[in-house]
Design a protein around this motif. Structure first.
Motif, mmCIF file in Angstrom:
data_model
loop_
_atom_site.group_PDB
_atom_site.id
_atom_site.type_symbol
_atom_site.label_atom_id
_atom_site.label_comp_id
_atom_site.label_asym_id
_atom_site.label_seq_id
_atom_site.Cartn_x
_atom_site.Cartn_y
_atom_site.Cartn_z
ATOM 1 N N LEU A 246 6.425 -16.111 21.996
ATOM 2 C CA LEU A 246 4.848 -15.273 22.904
ATOM 3 C C LEU A 246 4.666 -14.082 22.311
ATOM 4 N N THR A 247 5.480 -13.507 21.914
ATOM 5 C CA THR A 247 4.710 -11.986 21.278
ATOM 6 C C THR A 247 4.666 -12.621 19.413
ATOM 7 N N VAL A 248 4.916 -12.894 19.188
ATOM 8 C CA VAL A 248 4.127 -13.465 17.685
ATOM 9 C C VAL A 248 3.022 -13.585 17.961
ATOM 10 N N LEU A 249 2.987 -15.362 19.023
ATOM 11 C CA LEU A 249 1.688 -15.660 19.671
ATOM 12 C C LEU A 249 0.481 -14.726 19.938
ATOM 13 N N ALA A 250 0.939 -13.773 20.083
ATOM 14 C CA ALA A 250 -0.133 -12.318 21.015
ATOM 15 C C ALA A 250 -0.480 -11.788 19.951
ATOM 16 N N VAL A 251 0.410 -11.404 19.149
ATOM 17 C CA VAL A 251 -0.024 -9.907 17.351
ATOM 18 C C VAL A 251 -1.063 -11.738 16.901
ATOM 19 N N VAL A 252 -0.882 -12.703 16.542
ATOM 20 C CA VAL A 252 -1.587 -13.876 15.867
ATOM 21 C C VAL A 252 -3.008 -13.440 16.598
ATOM 22 N N LEU A 253 -3.376 -14.001 17.671
ATOM 23 C CA LEU A 253 -4.814 -13.871 18.293
ATOM 24 C C LEU A 253 -5.234 -12.810 18.553
ATOM 25 N N ARG A 254 -4.737 -11.857 18.347
ATOM 26 C CA ARG A 254 -5.195 -10.133 18.192
ATOM 27 C C ARG A 254 -6.055 -9.926 16.456
ATOM 28 N N HIS A 255 -5.021 -10.296 15.996
ATOM 29 C CA HIS A 255 -4.766 -9.234 15.128
ATOM 30 C C HIS A 255 -4.721 -10.531 13.548
ATOM 31 N N PHE A 256 -5.950 -11.983 13.941
ATOM 32 C CA PHE A 256 -5.786 -13.120 12.678
ATOM 33 C C PHE A 256 -6.786 -13.772 12.747
ATOM 34 N N VAL A 257 -7.860 -12.829 13.425
ATOM 35 C CA VAL A 257 -9.016 -13.328 13.318
ATOM 36 C C VAL A 257 -9.661 -13.601 12.107
ATOM 37 N N LEU A 258 -10.295 -14.726 11.545
ATOM 38 C CA LEU A 258 -11.392 -14.517 10.614
ATOM 39 C C LEU A 258 -12.450 -13.695 10.405
ATOM 40 N N PRO A 259 -12.825 -13.426 9.528
ATOM 41 C CA PRO A 259 -14.066 -13.125 9.398
ATOM 42 C C PRO A 259 -15.420 -13.758 9.272
ATOM 43 N N GLY A 260 -16.325 -14.105 10.191
ATOM 44 C CA GLY A 260 -17.167 -14.606 10.306
ATOM 45 C C GLY A 260 -17.123 -15.885 10.961
ATOM 46 N N SER A 261 -16.157 -15.845 11.760
ATOM 47 C CA SER A 261 -15.696 -17.171 12.558
ATOM 48 C C SER A 261 -15.975 -16.829 13.791
ATOM 49 N N ALA A 262 -16.564 -15.729 14.638
ATOM 50 C CA ALA A 262 -17.041 -15.867 15.999
ATOM 51 C C ALA A 262 -18.169 -15.929 16.586
ATOM 52 N N GLY A 263 -19.162 -16.123 15.901
ATOM 53 C CA GLY A 263 -20.472 -16.426 16.126
ATOM 54 C C GLY A 263 -20.711 -15.457 17.013
ATOM 55 N N ARG A 264 -21.299 -16.395 18.452
ATOM 56 C CA ARG A 264 -21.601 -16.042 19.520
ATOM 57 C C ARG A 264 -20.994 -14.932 20.696
ATOM 58 N N LEU A 265 -19.648 -15.728 20.040
ATOM 59 C CA LEU A 265 -18.378 -15.180 20.734
ATOM 60 C C LEU A 265 -18.507 -13.129 20.923
ATOM 61 N N ARG A 266 -19.224 -12.973 20.026
ATOM 62 C CA ARG A 266 -19.326 -11.168 20.777
ATOM 63 C C ARG A 266 -20.398 -11.177 21.335
ATOM 64 N N ASP A 267 -21.265 -11.920 21.704
ATOM 65 C CA ASP A 267 -22.826 -11.544 22.100
ATOM 66 C C ASP A 267 -22.249 -11.455 23.873
ATOM 67 N N ARG A 268 -22.851 -10.422 24.413
ATOM 68 C CA ARG A 268 -22.411 -10.346 25.896
ATOM 69 C C ARG A 268 -23.110 -11.152 26.894
ATOM 70 N N THR A 269 -24.384 -11.732 26.412
ATOM 71 C CA THR A 269 -24.968 -12.183 27.180
ATOM 72 C C THR A 269 -24.895 -13.913 27.050
ATOM 73 N N PHE A 270 -24.005 -14.444 25.930
ATOM 74 C CA PHE A 270 -23.325 -15.708 25.724
ATOM 75 C C PHE A 270 -22.074 -15.882 26.480
ATOM 76 N N LEU A 271 -21.001 -14.612 26.173
ATOM 77 C CA LEU A 271 -20.127 -14.887 26.986
ATOM 78 C C LEU A 271 -19.737 -15.141 28.783
ATOM 79 N N ASP A 272 -18.715 -15.311 29.249
ATOM 80 C CA ASP A 272 -18.796 -15.210 30.707
ATOM 81 C C ASP A 272 -18.573 -13.874 30.570
ATOM 82 N N PRO A 273 -18.788 -13.278 32.191
ATOM 83 C CA PRO A 273 -18.415 -12.363 32.576
ATOM 84 C C PRO A 273 -17.780 -11.913 32.903
ATOM 85 N N ALA A 274 -16.081 -12.466 32.243
ATOM 86 C CA ALA A 274 -15.214 -12.121 32.258
ATOM 87 C C ALA A 274 -14.173 -12.047 31.011
ATOM 88 N N ALA A 275 -14.717 -12.338 30.073
ATOM 89 C CA ALA A 275 -13.940 -13.184 28.995
ATOM 90 C C ALA A 275 -14.676 -12.063 28.144
#
Length: 632
Positions: A246-275
């Motif tokens: 689980l430690t390896v997976l937590a590090v991967v999910l925090r620090h292995f995001v590819l550039p240009g892959s998020a799309g609208r997932l950094r837009d607060r108006t598109f995200l769930d209020p808790a996300a």
């Protein structure tokens, strides 16, 4: 000249109307306006914690673990113990209301509940919980005594896996030396508490990657603790490797995001209020550095356990399905480390396992059954089995509801959903000694607990069709959340403690086994119905073992027709052989359905009456017999 307009002071109802206009709703009437609910006072937050722990401390010495019957520890827990769990649950619900500004309060309740649920055996028992865990203590003792391991030696008693994956035992040998204790048994019962404490910040890191709402994060941690009934967190390679996984997976999910892959997932108006927004992207150099930093963890996982590296590689492969984590470098390194270890240190058992895949491949029903016989018998084990099934549904159903109803949150937390579902195909590969069902559940639990929490904790400030819809959602959550948490706590107890009569061994039984094995000459054969009894593998490097009832029930019924002759035929000529039958074996073989009702008593009586065996020592907790080789 135009007359200047004097602004009207905004007070009382003016504030309400201004806020309502800003949100696009009609302002409520002044007479009907209700004051905004305030979070609970600090005193109301810590008071249930102290009261719950006080009730638990009062209940602890009143737990009748020495007189357990058919229901394990369930009917030996005093009313104050159940009251303590209720008070801690109520206090946690109060603490959630302050989670946004004071997240340490839910954390304190999670720690308190962890101790309340899993510390009683560590504080009360005068022997090792889970008799089969004593074999891990035996491996550490052997390592300390000889100073070496023999990965290619043909060891009996299913010990080859421990010799070929020795990392966990090397760590414990170092801990025994550092603590100055006699053996790992001195701290063995504390493993569930220690591993639970170490796992908590990893879960928080994992959940905070996908959620900003602290209520959702801590509710996920709470549900995980209540749903972690599978008993895989004792002092064993699995629990240690699972923490690293689980430690390896937590590090991967925090620090292995590819550039240009998020799309609208950094837009607060598109995200769930808790996300939470997708973490910042990392370049190739940063990811390469992270891979190098994770290599020691990968080595530790592969040196400690044979199944967890497979689960890790499967999870990393599943992440390739998401554009966000389509990174082949870490997966290639993880697979290379696993294969190198399996083909060198673990080669004997690895090749043996490959040889059995032809029989188990595609056998979904067989691979998903629990244990050897797959049939629990007796009131306590049957209740525990039913509770296990209900607990799975209690987590899976709200998780499925969240996946269907909170699609914005699912879009941002899709990697966690994919990782949680990744182990499911392993049902088609192998049964892993009757434990694949529990292992798949365990590896999918972190994600399932997160989405179950998402179904029970409504998003603050969520957009709804009307004020009435928001009110209904809040009222439903106000009932569903406490009811679900209480139900999970109620289900945990039979799932975790319903078979406790198999897990606790009186010290007199342990002493009987130790004496008997110490008397056996080197090279002797030790026979027992099952290996689930205390000190079963004491001196395992100098003796041979045969646990003759760990097989299918029809074969055991044939064995019971003439057990003396059955065992006599399996003992090699000229071998000194001893049969050890104990109370713990009786409870285990009956509860797990290895022997029919009354089968163990029949086995014991017929062996004692047979001219092929002679009684060496008889005790209320067991009997030891020696094989008369001269009678062959």
């Amino acid at each position: 000249m135009q007359q200047q307009r004097v602004p009207t002071p905004v007070t009382g109802s003016g504030v309400l109307r201004a806020a309502a206009r800003a949100e696009g709703h009609r302002p409520p009437a002044v007479t009907g306006a209700r004051p905004r609910r305030r979070p609970p006072l600090p005193g109301l937050t810590w008071l249930p914690l102290l009261l719950g722990l006080a009730l638990w401390g009062y209940a602890l010495p009143r737990i009748g673990f020495r007189t357990m019957g058919e229901y394990g520890l369930l009917d030996r827990l005093p009313a104050s113990f159940f009251a303590a769990l209720l008070v801690l649950t109520g206090g946690f619900l109060l603490a959630l209301r302050r989670a946004g500004t004071a997240p340490w309060w839910p954390a304190a309740y999670c720690v308190g509940m962890l101790f309340a649920l899993k510390a009683p055996p560590a504080l009360l028992y005068d022997s090792v919980r889970y008799p089969w865990a004593s074999k891990h203590d035996a491996v550490v003792d052997t390592l300390l005594a000889s100073g070496e391991l023999r990965p290619h030696a043909p060891l009996s008693g299913n010990m080859a896996a421990y010799e070929q994956w020795p990392g966990f035992f090397g760590l414990n040998a170092a801990l025994v030396r550092s603590f100055g204790v006699e053996s790992a048994a001195a701290y063995l019962n504390w493993a569930p508490v220690v591993l639970g404490l170490l796992l908590m910040p990893v879960l928080v890191l994992l959940y905070r990657t996908f959620a900003e709402d602290w209520r959702l994060v801590w509710t996920g941690v709470w549900i995980y603790q209540l749903a972690n009934w599978v008993g895989q967190d004792y002092l064993a390679p699995q629990g240690f490797a699972y923490l690293l996984h689980l430690t390896v997976l937590a590090v991967v999910l925090r620090h292995f995001v590819l550039p240009g892959s998020a799309g609208r997932l950094r837009d607060r108006t598109f995200l769930d209020p808790a996300a939470a927004a997708v973490p910042p992207p990392t370049g190739r150099r940063q990811r390469a550095v992270c891979v190098l930093l994770l290599v020691p963890l990968l080595l530790a996982v592969n040196a400690s356990h044979q199944l967890t590296p497979v689960m890790l590689c499967v999870s990393l492969s599943a992440l390739l399905l998401t554009r966000r984590y389509r990174n082949y470098g870490l997966l290639a390194v993880a697979c290379a480390v696993m294969l190198v270890w399996d083909l060198t240190m673990g080669r004997p058992l690895f090749m043996e396992t490959l040889g059995t895949l032809r029989e188990s491949l595609g056998e979904l029903t067989r691979n998903s059954r629990p244990g050897y016989a797959g049939r629990l018998t007796g009131p306590g084990p049957e209740l525990a089995g039913l509770a296990n099934v209900l607990m799975v549904f209690a987590v899976a159903v709200p998780a499925a509801v969240a996946v269907l109803t909170r699609r914005r949150l699912v879009r941002s937390a899709l990697p966690l959903l994919v990782v949680s579902a990744a182990p499911l195909p392993l049902f088609a590969v192998n049964d892993y000694g009757g434990e694949m069902l529990f292992r798949v559940y365990l590896f999918g639990l972190p994600g399932a607990a997160f989405f179950a929490a998402a179904a029970l904790v409504p998003a603050a400030g969520a957009r709804a069709a009307s004020h009435r819809a928001r009110t209904v959602r809040r009222r439903v959550a106000a009932v569903a959340l406490p009811v679900s948490l209480v139900a999970l706590a109620a289900g945990f107890l039979p799932s975790y403690y319903g078979k406790e009569s198999m897990h606790y061994t009186p010290p007199a039984e342990t002493a009987l086994v130790t004496r008997s094995i110490d008397r056996a000459p080197e090279g002797s054969l030790v026979l027992a119905a099952t290996g689930s009894f205390p000190r079963a593998l004491h001196r395992y490097d100098r003796l041979e073992h045969w646990f003759f009832a760990e097989q299918e029930l029809p074969e055991n019924e044939r064995m019971l027709a003439d057990p003396a002759r059955y065992l006599d035929d399996g003992i090699p000529p000229g071998t000194r052989a001893y049969v050890i039958l104990t109370r713990t074996q009786d409870v285990y073989t009956a509860g797990e359905g290895l022997l029919p009702p009354g089968g163990f008593a029949r086995l014991r009586d017929r062996l004692a009456a047979s001219p092929l065996f002679t009684v060496v020592e008889e005790h209320p907790y067991g009997v030891v017999l020696e094989h008369r080789s001269s009678a062959r």
